[in-house]
Write a protein that holds these residues in place. Structure first.
Motif, short mmCIF file in Angstrom:
data_model
loop_
_atom_site.label_atom_id
_atom_site.label_comp_id
_atom_site.label_asym_id
_atom_site.label_seq_id
_atom_site.Cartn_x
_atom_site.Cartn_y
_atom_site.Cartn_z
N SER A 224 -15.07 0.58 -16.40
CA SER A 224 -14.68 0.21 -15.75
C SER A 224 -13.95 1.39 -15.29
CB SER A 224 -12.82 -0.19 -16.09
OG SER A 224 -13.06 -1.57 -17.46
N VAL A 225 -13.70 2.66 -15.52
CA VAL A 225 -13.34 3.57 -14.24
C VAL A 225 -14.97 4.06 -13.74
CG1 VAL A 225 -13.01 6.37 -14.74
CG2 VAL A 225 -11.97 5.12 -16.15
N ILE A 226 -15.83 3.85 -13.87
CA ILE A 226 -17.11 4.04 -13.24
C ILE A 226 -17.21 2.78 -11.80
CG2 ILE A 226 -19.68 3.73 -12.79
CD1 ILE A 226 -20.06 4.93 -16.09
N ARG A 227 -16.65 1.61 -11.99
CA ARG A 227 -16.93 0.60 -10.88
C ARG A 227 -15.96 1.08 -10.36
NH1 ARG A 227 -17.25 -4.86 -14.57
NH2 ARG A 227 -19.79 -4.66 -15.16
N LEU A 228 -14.79 1.79 -10.86
CA LEU A 228 -13.14 1.84 -9.50
C LEU A 228 -13.94 2.78 -8.58
CD1 LEU A 228 -10.49 1.75 -12.20
CD2 LEU A 228 -10.80 0.24 -10.28
N VAL A 229 -14.20 4.04 -9.49
CA VAL A 229 -14.92 5.22 -8.58
C VAL A 229 -15.87 4.83 -7.85
CG1 VAL A 229 -15.98 7.51 -8.30
CG2 VAL A 229 -14.30 6.16 -10.19
N ILE A 230 -16.80 3.85 -7.77
CA ILE A 230 -18.27 3.74 -7.11
C ILE A 230 -18.12 2.59 -6.33
CG2 ILE A 230 -19.82 4.88 -8.46
CD1 ILE A 230 -20.80 2.38 -9.07
N GLY A 231 -16.61 1.77 -6.73
CA GLY A 231 -16.75 0.12 -5.51
C GLY A 231 -17.44 -0.74 -6.51
N LYS A 232 -16.79 -1.79 -5.91
CA LYS A 232 -17.66 -3.02 -5.90
C LYS A 232 -18.25 -3.29 -5.77
CE LYS A 232 -16.33 -8.05 -7.16
NZ LYS A 232 -15.33 -8.71 -6.45
N ARG A 233 -19.12 -2.99 -4.33
CA ARG A 233 -20.16 -2.65 -3.73
C ARG A 233 -21.92 -2.42 -4.13
NH1 ARG A 233 -19.67 -2.47 3.22
NH2 ARG A 233 -18.17 -4.17 1.84
N ARG A 234 -21.05 -1.23 -4.96
CA ARG A 234 -22.32 -1.11 -5.24
C ARG A 234 -22.81 -0.57 -6.50
NH1 ARG A 234 -20.23 5.92 -3.20
NH2 ARG A 234 -20.72 5.51 -1.31
N THR A 235 -21.67 -1.89 -7.49
CA THR A 235 -22.72 -1.96 -8.69
C THR A 235 -23.62 -3.46 -8.85
OG1 THR A 235 -20.97 -3.84 -8.73
CG2 THR A 235 -19.69 -1.82 -9.75
N THR A 236 -24.13 -3.93 -7.67
CA THR A 236 -25.12 -5.04 -7.27
C THR A 236 -26.32 -4.22 -7.28
OG1 THR A 236 -24.50 -4.69 -4.58
CG2 THR A 236 -23.76 -6.34 -6.86
N HIS A 237 -26.14 -2.09 -7.16
CA HIS A 237 -27.30 -1.81 -7.17
C HIS A 237 -28.31 -1.58 -8.63
CE1 HIS A 237 -29.76 1.78 -6.35
NE2 HIS A 237 -29.33 1.70 -4.34
#
Length: 382
Positions: free
Chosen positions: A61-74
């Protein structure tokens, strides 16, 4: 190290069996105590697993908040998430082993082996990506790229297994020597598999066909979709996949329709003897020149030639060329052209004959008693 682990396991088994026999020897078994012990152990394991799952969820959850939702699809985020899951699972395994009294040496060996396995996985991902980019840059054939990727994956997995076993004190040299002896025995038992493997290497080197080519192998038409080390995969026009052993492929006649580019189709057409071949050609040629799938390149112009004088028809042959990309729909193109030819000949009044037989009987006097009562005048003719 391996001998120490084996001795510890044997000693633990002997102790457990001794304790069990003592319990049954006394004739009394406290099932309540046993149930409490099992329940407590399961509860502790559940707590450990819950703690690690909660920690993993917080980190993600912390990583998702830091990098943003858009980059989680990478794809890199997916690899990182897989690595984190592996690390938390490894940590949970070490804690569980420690709970059951594993020795410090075993815990250290397990930790080193787990981290090295993760390192090999990361190295495999990075090097595989670099190799793929390099081969794409030099525009290597897809079959060669597939061979390189398969060999690289097998070598990486082999080195990873050897390294992990070495952390537990196994004599890797002895294992490799033993596998060599076993490999000889397995080789005699798996001659067919080895033959297919060697044939697959030969096909990838000689390249009688490539991925995407339309071929005929053992009488089976299809598009090559995969050249594996043991089998070759074809997809027919009916979307049916066929796996042919490479040994059979290498020893059979191979017809490749895509190797030289454009392919010529020969469509037979018959007209009646009373019709003119030239007139039929003048009707058919405009259709071929206007068809979108028929090539009009120099040297590949459509033609209508007189092929044969048959028993009941004048046999013409329509010759057209199509691109390799249209091999997938070759039957559709032939059917479409043939239908247009049929309609054009009908509209022009040119007969397309069907087989028929004309019978001539010389001096058929034996038929006179049957014909004379019905046709007297016909029967009087000589």
């Amino acid at each position: 190290m391996a001998e120490t682990i084996a001795e510890a396991v044997v000693a633990q088994i002997k102790q457990n069996l001794g304790d069990t026999l003592k319990v049954f020897g006394d004739g009394q078994l406290d099932w309540g105590a046993v149930a409490i012990e099992v329940a407590s152990q399961l509860l502790i394991l559940t707590l450990y697993v819950a703690v690690f799952l909660a920690a993993y969820g917080v980190v993600i959850s912390v990583i998702r908040l830091v990098i943003g939702k858009r980059r989680t699809t990478h794809p890199l985020f997916g690899y990182a998430r897989t690595g984190l899951r592996y690390l938390f699972a490894l940590g949970a395994l070490l804690v569980i082993l420690a709970q059951f009294g594993a020795s410090p040496d075993l815990l250290k060996a397990t930790a080193r082996a787990g981290l090295m396995a993760l390192g090999f996985f990361v190295a495999w991902l990075v090097l595989k990506r670099l190799i793929a980019k390099t081969m794409s840059r030099y525009r290597l054939d897809a079959s060669i790229r597939q061979l390189v990727e398969n060999v690289f994956s097998v070598l990486t997995a082999t080195f990873a297994v050897v390294t992990v076993l070495a952390q537990f004190g196994f004599d890797v040299v002895s294992i490799v020597a033993g596998l060599g002896i076993v490999g000889i025995a397995v080789g005699f038992a798996a001659q067919s598999t080895l033959s297919n493997f060697i044939a697959g290497i030969t096909l990838l080197i000689e390249r009688p066909f490539r991925i995407g080519d339309w071929v005929t192998i053992n009488g089976q038409d299809g598009k090559v979709v995969k050249i594996a080390l043991r089998t070759t995969w074809l997809r027919t026009r009916d979307n049916i996949f066929t796996m042919i052993p490479n040994d059979s492929v290498a020893s059979s006649d191979i017809v490749n329709y895509s190797a030289e580019g454009a392919t010529r189709l020969n469509i037979p057409v018959g007209i009646a003897y009373k019709e003119s071949a030239k007139a039929a050609r003048e009707v058919i040629m405009p259709l071929l020149l206007e068809h979108s799938d028929v090539l009009q390149s120099p040297g590949m112009e459509p033609r209508v030639v007189l092929k044969n004088l048959g028993d009941s028809s004048v046999d013409l042959e329509v010759k057209i060329w199509i691109t390799p990309d249209n091999l997938d729909v070759q039957p559709r193109i032939m059917a479409d052209v043939l239908e247009q030819i049929k309609e054009a000949l009908d509209a022009a009044g040119i007969e397309i004959p069907f087989p028929h037989l004309q019978l001539f009987i010389d001096e058929a006097k034996g038929l006179k008693p049957l014909v004379e009562p019905l046709y007297p005048k016909l029967a009087e003719k000589p």
